[in-house]
Design a protein around this motif. Structure first.
Motif, PDB file in Angstrom:
ATOM      1  N   UNK A   1     -32.668  51.743 -69.122  1.00  0.00           N
ATOM      2  CA  UNK A   1     -33.216  50.686 -68.257  1.00  0.00           C
ATOM      3  C   UNK A   1     -33.291  49.336 -68.960  1.00  0.00           C
ATOM      4  N   UNK A   2     -33.596  49.347 -70.271  1.00  0.00           N
ATOM      5  CA  UNK A   2     -33.650  48.091 -71.022  1.00  0.00           C
ATOM      6  C   UNK A   2     -32.272  47.456 -71.108  1.00  0.00           C
ATOM      7  N   UNK A   3     -31.237  48.274 -71.331  1.00  0.00           N
ATOM      8  CA  UNK A   3     -29.865  47.764 -71.358  1.00  0.00           C
ATOM      9  C   UNK A   3     -29.488  47.165 -70.004  1.00  0.00           C
ATOM     10  N   UNK A   4     -29.778  47.889 -68.943  1.00  0.00           N
ATOM     11  CA  UNK A   4     -29.467  47.396 -67.605  1.00  0.00           C
ATOM     12  C   UNK A   4     -30.213  46.099 -67.312  1.00  0.00           C
ATOM     13  N   UNK A   5     -31.459  46.014 -67.719  1.00  0.00           N
ATOM     14  CA  UNK A   5     -32.244  44.803 -67.481  1.00  0.00           C
ATOM     15  C   UNK A   5     -31.667  43.617 -68.250  1.00  0.00           C
ATOM     16  N   UNK A   6     -31.256  43.846 -69.507  1.00  0.00           N
ATOM     17  CA  UNK A   6     -30.681  42.766 -70.324  1.00  0.00           C
ATOM     18  C   UNK A   6     -29.365  42.265 -69.747  1.00  0.00           C
ATOM     19  N   UNK A   7     -28.487  43.207 -69.345  1.00  0.00           N
ATOM     20  CA  UNK A   7     -27.182  42.813 -68.815  1.00  0.00           C
ATOM     21  C   UNK A   7     -27.347  42.144 -67.450  1.00  0.00           C
ATOM     22  N   UNK A   8     -28.222  42.698 -66.604  1.00  0.00           N
ATOM     23  CA  UNK A   8     -28.444  42.092 -65.292  1.00  0.00           C
ATOM     24  C   UNK A   8     -28.996  40.682 -65.435  1.00  0.00           C
ATOM     25  N   UNK A   9     -29.876  40.477 -66.410  1.00  0.00           N
ATOM     26  CA  UNK A   9     -30.419  39.143 -66.656  1.00  0.00           C
ATOM     27  C   UNK A   9     -29.339  38.182 -67.148  1.00  0.00           C
ATOM     28  N   UNK A  10     -28.430  38.698 -67.979  1.00  0.00           N
ATOM     29  CA  UNK A  10     -27.372  37.846 -68.545  1.00  0.00           C
ATOM     30  C   UNK A  10     -26.332  37.441 -67.505  1.00  0.00           C
ATOM     31  N   UNK A  11     -25.974  38.347 -66.593  1.00  0.00           N
ATOM     32  CA  UNK A  11     -24.938  38.045 -65.594  1.00  0.00           C
ATOM     33  C   UNK A  11     -25.534  37.471 -64.315  1.00  0.00           C
ATOM     34  N   UNK A  12     -26.872  37.471 -64.211  1.00  0.00           N
ATOM     35  CA  UNK A  12     -27.528  36.970 -63.006  1.00  0.00           C
ATOM     36  C   UNK A  12     -27.717  35.456 -63.045  1.00  0.00           C
ATOM     37  N   UNK A  13     -28.371  34.937 -62.016  1.00  0.00           N
ATOM     38  CA  UNK A  13     -28.628  33.502 -61.926  1.00  0.00           C
ATOM     39  C   UNK A  13     -29.892  33.255 -61.114  1.00  0.00           C
ATOM     40  N   UNK A  14     -30.444  32.077 -61.246  1.00  0.00           N
ATOM     41  CA  UNK A  14     -31.605  31.690 -60.453  1.00  0.00           C
ATOM     42  C   UNK A  14     -31.159  31.539 -59.003  1.00  0.00           C
ATOM     43  N   UNK A  15     -31.912  32.109 -58.045  1.00  0.00           N
ATOM     44  CA  UNK A  15     -31.492  32.065 -56.632  1.00  0.00           C
ATOM     45  C   UNK A  15     -31.199  30.645 -56.150  1.00  0.00           C
ATOM     46  N   UNK A  16     -30.048  30.485 -55.498  1.00  0.00           N
ATOM     47  CA  UNK A  16     -29.662  29.197 -54.926  1.00  0.00           C
ATOM     48  C   UNK A  16     -29.090  28.215 -55.913  1.00  0.00           C
ATOM     49  N   UNK A  17     -28.933  28.622 -57.178  1.00  0.00           N
ATOM     50  CA  UNK A  17     -28.389  27.729 -58.204  1.00  0.00           C
ATOM     51  C   UNK A  17     -27.397  28.495 -59.062  1.00  0.00           C
TER      52      UNK A  17
ATOM     53  N   UNK B   1     -43.120  40.382 -73.237  1.00  0.00           N
ATOM     54  CA  UNK B   1     -42.819  40.197 -74.656  1.00  0.00           C
ATOM     55  C   UNK B   1     -41.553  39.392 -74.891  1.00  0.00           C
ATOM     56  N   UNK B   2     -40.687  39.287 -73.863  1.00  0.00           N
ATOM     57  CA  UNK B   2     -39.454  38.518 -73.982  1.00  0.00           C
ATOM     58  C   UNK B   2     -38.226  39.402 -74.080  1.00  0.00           C
ATOM     59  N   UNK B   3     -37.270  39.173 -73.167  1.00  0.00           N
ATOM     60  CA  UNK B   3     -36.008  39.924 -73.209  1.00  0.00           C
ATOM     61  C   UNK B   3     -35.204  39.448 -74.412  1.00  0.00           C
ATOM     62  N   UNK B   4     -34.861  40.347 -75.286  1.00  0.00           N
ATOM     63  CA  UNK B   4     -34.121  39.984 -76.498  1.00  0.00           C
ATOM     64  C   UNK B   4     -35.067  39.773 -77.658  1.00  0.00           C
ATOM     65  N   UNK B   5     -35.897  38.734 -77.599  1.00  0.00           N
ATOM     66  CA  UNK B   5     -36.792  38.429 -78.721  1.00  0.00           C
ATOM     67  C   UNK B   5     -37.885  39.474 -78.889  1.00  0.00           C
ATOM     68  N   UNK B   6     -38.227  40.181 -77.814  1.00  0.00           N
ATOM     69  CA  UNK B   6     -39.268  41.197 -77.906  1.00  0.00           C
ATOM     70  C   UNK B   6     -38.728  42.608 -78.006  1.00  0.00           C
ATOM     71  N   UNK B   7     -37.430  42.754 -78.256  1.00  0.00           N
ATOM     72  CA  UNK B   7     -36.826  44.090 -78.251  1.00  0.00           C
ATOM     73  C   UNK B   7     -37.283  44.951 -79.419  1.00  0.00           C
ATOM     74  N   UNK B   8     -37.534  44.329 -80.566  1.00  0.00           N
ATOM     75  CA  UNK B   8     -38.058  45.107 -81.694  1.00  0.00           C
ATOM     76  C   UNK B   8     -39.421  45.694 -81.318  1.00  0.00           C
ATOM     77  N   UNK B   9     -40.247  44.890 -80.683  1.00  0.00           N
ATOM     78  CA  UNK B   9     -41.560  45.339 -80.260  1.00  0.00           C
ATOM     79  C   UNK B   9     -41.439  46.444 -79.208  1.00  0.00           C
ATOM     80  N   UNK B  10     -40.430  46.330 -78.352  1.00  0.00           N
ATOM     81  CA  UNK B  10     -40.229  47.333 -77.309  1.00  0.00           C
ATOM     82  C   UNK B  10     -39.842  48.687 -77.904  1.00  0.00           C
ATOM     83  N   UNK B  11     -39.055  48.678 -78.988  1.00  0.00           N
ATOM     84  CA  UNK B  11     -38.687  49.943 -79.630  1.00  0.00           C
ATOM     85  C   UNK B  11     -39.928  50.642 -80.197  1.00  0.00           C
TER      86      UNK B  11
END
Length: 539
Positions: free
Chosen positions: A72-88, A359-369
């Motif tokens: 789920x963390x991988x999916x969340x990171x990739x979805x965040x990276x390929x996604x965009x703010x609605x309408x922009x 905690x932050x996607x990417x920057x908080x990943x160590x904490x998430x582990x």
């Protein structure tokens, strides 16, 4: 085995091996050997059989741990990276309250909703496969073979993750397909693995005791004490299997912690560390599952009455549903168990997604582990503590279940408080998540072990896989609804506290079913012959 109950009741603190040794002195009658129920297998009465089964339970842990936490963390990171703010065309934020959409089907959905939709799909797939597995596992030597093959496949489908490192939409789809496949296979091994619990109880003489009608509260309390020593066998088997799986999860999550904290990209983004840990976890499951093949006893069941296994599975499921009138209590518990499990699994998923946002996607990943690792450790401690406390304290098993359920309701209620922007709590700070895993994770693991023992105690002899598969089979009809509702809510609100509302509702409803079912009556009903067997005896 007629002497087994007397031996077990004489000392509530007897160890598994002691009961096994005394049980071995009895013999099976020729009538039992010709029964249509699964044959008694002396190899299950040994400590060697228990340890071999625990090895198999351990083998699923490495993949199960990373599948539940890192995928789920991988999916969340990739979805965040390929996604965009609605309408922009703006890139999505990676911390705080994140409003982000990603392509899904012909439109776009909230990036967290994407994961929740996948969970709804996986639940429906699990139920379909379970109908087939649960319907045939009690026959012949299918139980062991189906379990080991599904475990090896479970690990195999985790192996490719490290090969896809780019954060692209194509890889997002690939990860999604692999995750759905893993979920389907996990339903197969989960059903059969749980069916061994009543088998261990059966070999201790559980089904040879005489029925004692339940007439009042005093008799009910007496039944609990009388059966407690034998139920301790189920308690140990249930808890130790969960702990074994948790230890496997701890191993793979520890590998993830080490990789995330030693890799150069770890402080910025733990995405690649997650991928490597998933693949390593899959490899461990494949190797350990293959080793387990040589040690797990094969429990021989009756010959399948039909060569058409799909038809046989459907027929058995229909027969199982018809048995509600004869065995109502396990059905009541199963419904409550399904509702609780659905609410809990989705609540835990939302908590994991919320932790990474806070905690932050990417920057908080160590904490998430560390959060993921500590959660499994505390879960193991919780179920072990319950295993040791249950034989000592005078409380009935349902009393523990009530206590654990209250903790789930309270923590879910706590999360819904965060819906309001004016309330400073409700999983808006990382400290709240640490408090949650310290109290909720032990309660979750202990309640899961408690459920399996209570349920196993009410299963009719010879229908172990049928009834243990009922929980996932009922999920076919209901398990996908809650994550689907969560997905719609999250898509509309972009606030992960709102999806906690349906979970809170299910926790409360499931509590009603736990209060409703009568365990003592269910135990007495379980000694009745199966309806078809009873009809044959009368004829």
């Amino acid at each position: 085995m007629s002497d087994s109950p007397a031996v077990a009741e004489s000392d509530p603190k007897l160890e598994y091996g002691t009961i096994v040794k005394q049980t071995q002195t009895s013999s099976n009658s020729s009538e039992d050997l010709e029964s249509s129920s699964p044959k008694s297998n002396n190899s299950l009465r040994t400590k060697k059989a228990l340890w071999a089964w625990l090895l198999v339970c351990f083998s699923t842990g490495p993949t199960n741990g990373v599948a539940n936490r890192y995928i789920p963390a991988v999916l969340q990171s990739v979805a965040n990276a390929v996604g965009h703010v609605p309408g922009t065309n703006e890139r999505c934020a990676t911390r705080g309250t994140i409003v982000c959409v990603v392509p899904f089907g012909t439109g776009v959905v909230d990036y967290n909703s994407y994961i929740l939709y996948l969970q709804a799909i996986s639940r429906s797939i699990e139920g379909v496969l379970t109908i087939l597995i649960a319907g045939i596992a009690d026959y012949g030597h299918y139980r062991k073979n189906l379990m080991i093959v599904s475990i090896i496949l479970f690990g195999t489908f985790a192996l490719p993750f490290a090969s896809f490192t780019e954060k692209s939409y194509d890889n997002l789809v690939t990860y999604s397909a692999l995750w759905l496949t893993l979920a389907a296979v996990s339903a197969a091994y989960g059903t059969i693995e749980s069916s061994y619990i009543p088998l261990f109880m059966r070999e201790s003489g559980w089904f040879d005791r005489k029925a004692t009608p339940t007439t009042d509260s005093a008799t009910s309390a007496g039944n609990e004490v009388r059966h407690k020593s034998q139920m301790n066998i189920g308690t140990r088997a249930s808890v130790l299997s969960l702990v074994a799986g948790n230890l496997g999860s701890i191993l793979s999550l520890l590998i993830g912690v080490i990789i995330a904290n030693t890799s150069q990209s770890g402080p910025v983004d733990g995405y690649r560390s997650f991928l490597i840990a998933i693949t390593v976890g899959g490899a461990l499951t494949v190797v350990l599952g293959a080793i387990g093949w040589f040690f797990v006893p094969s429990v021989r069941g009756p010959k399948p009455p039909s060569k058409n296994l799909a038809f046989l599975a459907l027929k058995n499921q229909f027969s199982l549903l018809k048995s509600f009138r004869r065995y109502p209590e396990p059905f009541k518990l199963c419904i409550g168990w399904v509702l609780w499990n659905t609410a809990n699994s989705n609540f835990q998923s939302v908590l994991g997604l919320a932790f990474r946002e806070v905690s932050g996607l990417g920057t908080g990943d160590r904490l998430y582990t560390v959060y993921s690792f500590l959660g499994i450790v505390l879960a193991s401690i919780g179920s072990l503590a319950w295993m040791f406390l249950y034989p000592v304290l005078p409380y009935k098993m349902k009393s523990y279940a009530y206590f654990f359920l209250i903790l789930h309701v309270l923590w879910c209620l706590w999360g819904t408080l965060g819906i309001s922007d004016n309330v400073p709590i409700g999983f808006k700070h990382t400290g709240e998540f640490w408090g949650e895993i310290a109290l909720l994770n032990p309660a979750t693991s202990a309640l899961r072990a408690c459920n399996r023992v209570m349920y196993a105690a009410m299963i009719p002899k010879g229908k172990e896989a049928h009834f243990t598969g009922l929980e996932l089979t009922l999920d076919l009809a209901t398990g996908w609804i809650n994550p689907l509702v969560q997905s719609v809510i999250q898509d509309a609100t972009h606030n992960l506290r709102y999806p906690m509302l349906p979970n809170l509702f299910l926790f409360i409803v499931s509590s009603g079913f736990y209060f409703w079912f009568d365990m003592d009556k269910g135990i007495e009903d379980s000694m009745k012959p199966w309806e078809e067997d009873a009809a044959e005896e009368q004829s």
